[in-house]
Design a protein around this motif. Structure first.
Motif: not given
Length: 340
Positions: A293-299
């Protein structure tokens, strides 16, 4: 006068061995030298006969040895020169999927003896080959796959082998299904696709019996790369995937690298190491976004960015960083807490 000239040589098409003929020349009434330098032979009938004699000697030595890895064309040349050779050793390299940066293949080279179960794999682009290799990693056919070697075409044992081809991935994704093959995806993969099922299909041909069969095997990932994808980072790669415990972000990063990383050798490009580092950073972000997901990509991007400055953190200290929109970056150092 001493002339240095390679009169004839024969190279094996597998293994890299090259054979040369060495001889002492006595009376040579038919040989002539190119004037005025007199450093080269005139390529007349006598010189052609000398070269043929040299090759005949090489082939005769290989016939005495009893085995070789010459191409079929060299085998025919030996026959035409009056030397009867056996066919080349029936051994071929084990198949490994191609990678985009072919100069950095990191697999163990191994040759295996061919048999009735051996299957030649035609040259495949990395996006198709990597998906095929992953899907077949635990399949009974995998140990029998070998690299094709066109230089052997014509040998009886080689022409009798089965061949793998017509590789396709059938992707079921909601109301729109895709077929991914060597010439792209139909319909096109406009973005990364989470699939309900992915099925690998390929045909095994047998020219000697003029038969073929189709194999259907479950897969969990398939790739499509645009024509310029190898030199444009990961922007042009499209991934169809089936979520599961075996397809981890780390695994997907390795596959993405194999499929489309190829460093540019342009004079204005960064070093190979810098290009590779930037590519892996983008690949980790993509793999995290696709699978987690997007949040983990940012992380993942933040972790990659901070990893390059970890050396500034004092020994025995830990750092807490807080970033909120429109505010300054808050950095708090404290003593490392003992593990609970």
């Amino acid at each position: 006068m001493v002339l240095t000239r390679k009169l004839a040589s024969v190279s094996e098409s597998l293994g890299g061995k090259t054979y040369h003929a060495r001889l002492d020349i006595g009376a040579t009434p038919g040989l002539a030298l190119v004037l005025p330098a007199r450093k080269e032979f005139v390529e007349n009938a006598a010189f052609a006969a000398l070269q043929a004699a040299c090759k005949r000697a090489i082939y005769a030595a290989l016939a005495h040895k009893g085995r070789h890895r010459l191409s079929f064309e060299n085998w025919k040349e030996a026959r035409d020169l009056g030397v009867a050779l056996p066919e080349a050793d029936p051994c071929l390299p084990r198949w490994h999927a191609a990678i985009a940066e072919s100069d950095n293949v990191n697999v163990e080279y191994e040759e295996i003896a061919t048999s009735a179960d051996t299957i030649l794999v035609a040259d495949l682009e990395p996006d198709i080959a990597q998906g095929l290799e992953r899907a077949l990693r635990d399949h009974p056919l995998r140990p029998h796959l070998v690299e094709n070697h066109p230089a052997y075409a014509g040998y009886g044992w080689y022409d009798a082998l089965h061949q793998l081809g017509n590789v396709r991935f059938y992707v079921a994704a909601g109301e729109r299904d895709h077929v991914i093959a060597e010439n792209g995806s139909f319909p096109p993969l406009d973005d990364h696709v989470r699939a309900e099922t992915i099925e690998l299909r390929f045909c095994v041909f047998h020219r000697a019996s003029e038969t073929q069969r189709e194999e259907r095997i479950p897969a969990d990932v398939a790739f499509v790369v645009g024509e310029d994808g190898w030199y444009s980072g990961i922007d042009q790669i499209r991934i169809a995937y089936l979520p599961g415990d075996d397809l981890t972000p780390e695994t997907l990063v390795d596959l993405i690298e194999n499929v489309c990383f190829c460093a540019s050798d342009d004079s204005e490009a960064d070093s190979w190491d810098t290009q590779h580092e930037h590519f892996l950073r983008d690949a980790r972000e993509l793999a995290a976004r696709v699978l987690l997901g997007e949040d983990e990509a940012v992380a993942a991007r933040i972790r990659d960015t901070l990893a390059s400055i970890l050396w500034v953190i004092p020994k025995g200290r830990q750092v807490a960083i807080t970033v909120a929109p429109g505010t300054a970056i808050d950095v708090q150092l404290s003593a490392c807490q003992p593990a609970g």
